[in-house]
Scaffold this motif. Sequence first.
Motif, PDB file in Angstrom:
ATOM      1  N   PRO A   1      -2.960   1.497  18.623  1.00 33.45           N
ATOM      2  CA  PRO A   1      -3.670   2.640  19.203  1.00 33.45           C
ATOM      3  C   PRO A   1      -2.871   3.928  19.014  1.00 33.45           C
ATOM      4  O   PRO A   1      -1.642   3.938  19.107  1.00 33.45           O
ATOM      5  CB  PRO A   1      -3.789   2.264  20.687  1.00 33.45           C
ATOM      6  CG  PRO A   1      -3.789   0.761  20.674  1.00 33.45           C
ATOM      7  CD  PRO A   1      -2.823   0.388  19.571  1.00 33.45           C
ATOM      8  N   GLY A   2      -3.595   4.985  18.693  1.00 39.39           N
ATOM      9  CA  GLY A   2      -2.955   6.269  18.415  1.00 39.39           C
ATOM     10  C   GLY A   2      -2.681   6.487  16.945  1.00 39.39           C
ATOM     11  O   GLY A   2      -2.325   7.588  16.542  1.00 39.39           O
ATOM     12  N   TYR A   3      -2.831   5.449  16.123  1.00 44.26           N
ATOM     13  CA  TYR A   3      -2.668   5.570  14.669  1.00 44.26           C
ATOM     14  C   TYR A   3      -4.046   5.851  14.070  1.00 44.26           C
ATOM     15  O   TYR A   3      -4.910   4.976  14.066  1.00 44.26           O
ATOM     16  CB  TYR A   3      -2.112   4.275  14.069  1.00 44.26           C
ATOM     17  CG  TYR A   3      -0.625   4.077  14.185  1.00 44.26           C
ATOM     18  CD1 TYR A   3       0.091   4.509  15.294  1.00 44.26           C
ATOM     19  CD2 TYR A   3       0.068   3.434  13.175  1.00 44.26           C
ATOM     20  CE1 TYR A   3       1.460   4.301  15.393  1.00 44.26           C
ATOM     21  CE2 TYR A   3       1.441   3.223  13.268  1.00 44.26           C
ATOM     22  CZ  TYR A   3       2.126   3.665  14.382  1.00 44.26           C
ATOM     23  OH  TYR A   3       3.478   3.454  14.476  1.00 44.26           O
ATOM     24  N   TRP A   4      -4.228   7.062  13.593  1.00 42.22           N
ATOM     25  CA  TRP A   4      -5.497   7.498  13.010  1.00 42.22           C
ATOM     26  C   TRP A   4      -5.383   7.483  11.499  1.00 42.22           C
ATOM     27  O   TRP A   4      -4.337   7.842  10.943  1.00 42.22           O
ATOM     28  CB  TRP A   4      -5.853   8.891  13.511  1.00 42.22           C
ATOM     29  CG  TRP A   4      -6.212   8.892  14.962  1.00 42.22           C
ATOM     30  CD1 TRP A   4      -5.351   9.036  16.022  1.00 42.22           C
ATOM     31  CD2 TRP A   4      -7.503   8.701  15.515  1.00 42.22           C
ATOM     32  NE1 TRP A   4      -6.046   8.953  17.197  1.00 42.22           N
ATOM     33  CE2 TRP A   4      -7.379   8.754  16.920  1.00 42.22           C
ATOM     34  CE3 TRP A   4      -8.774   8.495  14.960  1.00 42.22           C
ATOM     35  CZ2 TRP A   4      -8.472   8.619  17.768  1.00 42.22           C
ATOM     36  CZ3 TRP A   4      -9.858   8.368  15.808  1.00 42.22           C
ATOM     37  CH2 TRP A   4      -9.703   8.418  17.196  1.00 42.22           C
ATOM     38  N   GLN A   5      -6.479   7.091  10.845  1.00 44.21           N
ATOM     39  CA  GLN A   5      -6.441   6.958   9.387  1.00 44.21           C
ATOM     40  C   GLN A   5      -7.839   7.079   8.795  1.00 44.21           C
ATOM     41  O   GLN A   5      -8.834   7.029   9.501  1.00 44.21           O
ATOM     42  CB  GLN A   5      -5.860   5.606   9.000  1.00 44.21           C
ATOM     43  CG  GLN A   5      -6.742   4.435   9.439  1.00 44.21           C
ATOM     44  CD  GLN A   5      -6.164   3.096   9.048  1.00 44.21           C
ATOM     45  OE1 GLN A   5      -4.992   2.824   9.280  1.00 44.21           O
ATOM     46  NE2 GLN A   5      -6.984   2.250   8.455  1.00 44.21           N
ATOM     47  N   SER A   6      -7.864   7.171   7.480  1.00 44.11           N
ATOM     48  CA  SER A   6      -9.098   7.043   6.717  1.00 44.11           C
ATOM     49  C   SER A   6      -9.349   5.555   6.515  1.00 44.11           C
ATOM     50  O   SER A   6      -8.558   4.715   6.947  1.00 44.11           O
ATOM     51  CB  SER A   6      -8.952   7.739   5.361  1.00 44.11           C
ATOM     52  OG  SER A   6      -8.790   9.133   5.544  1.00 44.11           O
ATOM     53  N   VAL A   7     -10.423   5.210   5.837  1.00 42.84           N
ATOM     54  CA  VAL A   7     -10.698   3.813   5.510  1.00 42.84           C
ATOM     55  C   VAL A   7      -9.649   3.332   4.512  1.00 42.84           C
ATOM     56  O   VAL A   7      -9.365   4.007   3.515  1.00 42.84           O
ATOM     57  CB  VAL A   7     -12.113   3.654   4.921  1.00 42.84           C
ATOM     58  CG1 VAL A   7     -12.309   2.282   4.296  1.00 42.84           C
ATOM     59  CG2 VAL A   7     -13.159   3.897   5.999  1.00 42.84           C
ATOM     60  N   THR A   8      -9.067   2.175   4.799  1.00 44.86           N
ATOM     61  CA  THR A   8      -8.090   1.571   3.892  1.00 44.86           C
ATOM     62  C   THR A   8      -8.356   0.075   3.815  1.00 44.86           C
ATOM     63  O   THR A   8      -8.979  -0.500   4.711  1.00 44.86           O
ATOM     64  CB  THR A   8      -6.639   1.773   4.377  1.00 44.86           C
ATOM     65  OG1 THR A   8      -6.483   1.127   5.644  1.00 44.86           O
ATOM     66  CG2 THR A   8      -6.291   3.243   4.492  1.00 44.86           C
ATOM     67  N   GLY A   9      -7.859  -0.540   2.781  1.00 44.21           N
ATOM     68  CA  GLY A   9      -7.970  -1.979   2.683  1.00 44.21           C
ATOM     69  C   GLY A   9      -7.449  -2.508   1.375  1.00 44.21           C
ATOM     70  O   GLY A   9      -7.435  -1.811   0.367  1.00 44.21           O
ATOM     71  N   SER A  10      -7.022  -3.747   1.426  1.00 51.50           N
ATOM     72  CA  SER A  10      -6.472  -4.414   0.244  1.00 51.50           C
ATOM     73  C   SER A  10      -7.558  -5.105  -0.557  1.00 51.50           C
ATOM     74  O   SER A  10      -8.610  -5.474  -0.033  1.00 51.50           O
ATOM     75  CB  SER A  10      -5.441  -5.463   0.665  1.00 51.50           C
ATOM     76  OG  SER A  10      -4.345  -4.841   1.282  1.00 51.50           O
ATOM     77  N   LYS A  11      -7.244  -5.306  -1.829  1.00 52.26           N
ATOM     78  CA  LYS A  11      -8.137  -6.072  -2.695  1.00 52.26           C
ATOM     79  C   LYS A  11      -8.273  -7.489  -2.152  1.00 52.26           C
ATOM     80  O   LYS A  11      -7.322  -8.041  -1.591  1.00 52.26           O
ATOM     81  CB  LYS A  11      -7.574  -6.144  -4.113  1.00 52.26           C
ATOM     82  CG  LYS A  11      -7.632  -4.852  -4.877  1.00 52.26           C
ATOM     83  CD  LYS A  11      -7.113  -5.064  -6.283  1.00 52.26           C
ATOM     84  CE  LYS A  11      -7.462  -3.891  -7.167  1.00 52.26           C
ATOM     85  NZ  LYS A  11      -7.226  -4.222  -8.573  1.00 52.26           N
ATOM     86  N   ASP A  12      -9.458  -8.074  -2.338  1.00 54.63           N
ATOM     87  CA  ASP A  12      -9.675  -9.472  -1.959  1.00 54.63           C
ATOM     88  C   ASP A  12      -9.164 -10.430  -3.031  1.00 54.63           C
ATOM     89  O   ASP A  12      -8.839 -11.569  -2.738  1.00 54.63           O
ATOM     90  CB  ASP A  12     -11.160  -9.747  -1.721  1.00 54.63           C
ATOM     91  CG  ASP A  12     -11.581  -9.455  -0.292  1.00 54.63           C
ATOM     92  OD1 ASP A  12     -10.718  -9.198   0.569  1.00 54.63           O
ATOM     93  OD2 ASP A  12     -12.801  -9.489  -0.036  1.00 54.63           O
ATOM     94  N   SER A  13      -9.142  -9.955  -4.268  1.00 52.20           N
ATOM     95  CA  SER A  13      -8.623 -10.751  -5.378  1.00 52.20           C
ATOM     96  C   SER A  13      -7.957  -9.799  -6.355  1.00 52.20           C
ATOM     97  O   SER A  13      -8.272  -8.605  -6.390  1.00 52.20           O
ATOM     98  CB  SER A  13      -9.744 -11.533  -6.072  1.00 52.20           C
ATOM     99  OG  SER A  13     -10.653 -10.648  -6.675  1.00 52.20           O
ATOM    100  N   VAL A  14      -7.043 -10.330  -7.144  1.00 51.74           N
ATOM    101  CA  VAL A  14      -6.288  -9.500  -8.080  1.00 51.74           C
ATOM    102  C   VAL A  14      -7.218  -8.784  -9.061  1.00 51.74           C
ATOM    103  O   VAL A  14      -6.967  -7.638  -9.438  1.00 51.74           O
ATOM    104  CB  VAL A  14      -5.238 -10.352  -8.834  1.00 51.74           C
ATOM    105  CG1 VAL A  14      -4.516  -9.539  -9.875  1.00 51.74           C
ATOM    106  CG2 VAL A  14      -4.245 -10.949  -7.855  1.00 51.74           C
ATOM    107  N   ASP A  15      -8.315  -9.450  -9.455  1.00 52.96           N
ATOM    108  CA  ASP A  15      -9.206  -8.850 -10.447  1.00 52.96           C
ATOM    109  C   ASP A  15     -10.352  -8.033  -9.837  1.00 52.96           C
ATOM    110  O   ASP A  15     -11.199  -7.523 -10.559  1.00 52.96           O
ATOM    111  CB  ASP A  15      -9.771  -9.935 -11.382  1.00 52.96           C
ATOM    112  CG  ASP A  15     -10.550 -11.006 -10.648  1.00 52.96           C
ATOM    113  OD1 ASP A  15     -10.484 -11.070  -9.410  1.00 52.96           O
ATOM    114  OD2 ASP A  15     -11.233 -11.790 -11.336  1.00 52.96           O
TER     115      ASP A  15
END
Length: 160
Positions: free
Chosen positions: A33-47
Amino acid sequence: MPPAKPFKIPESVLVVIHTPDLQVLLIERADHPGYWQSVTGSKDSVDEPAAETARREVLEETGFDITALGATLRDWELANVYDIYPHWRHRYAPGVTRNTEHVFGLQLPAALTPTLAPREHLSWMWLPWHEAADRCFSPSNAEAVLQLPRFSSHSTTCRS
């Protein structure tokens, strides 16, 4: 015993969601809480293509279906390479300490109301771009938001 959760791929996206008048959507992390950000996320697969990761993460984190909205996802052709915060390194394979983040912009027609993923985010707000940059906890996110005026009127469009 449940199967072990797979390690995160150290390649991700950052999507700066904004309006034509450069209002930026920020979302507050549920795990910090208190950490504001844009949308982020990791790849689900390398390709998985980075643009597909961006579309998926926008839908998962905000409920915004880019195609249904007729919105335009733009690849800013920027990549940030940064050290993964120590408290999040357990999510990655042993020895992985750096992540590559691909930056995108998503212009919506107006400041729409997101539907947040409650396990991931607590709250949301729309702010003018310069105020949004000041609120971002991540230096790479803040820098991306500061680049918004440069990228909002021209850049490469990602096609489905």
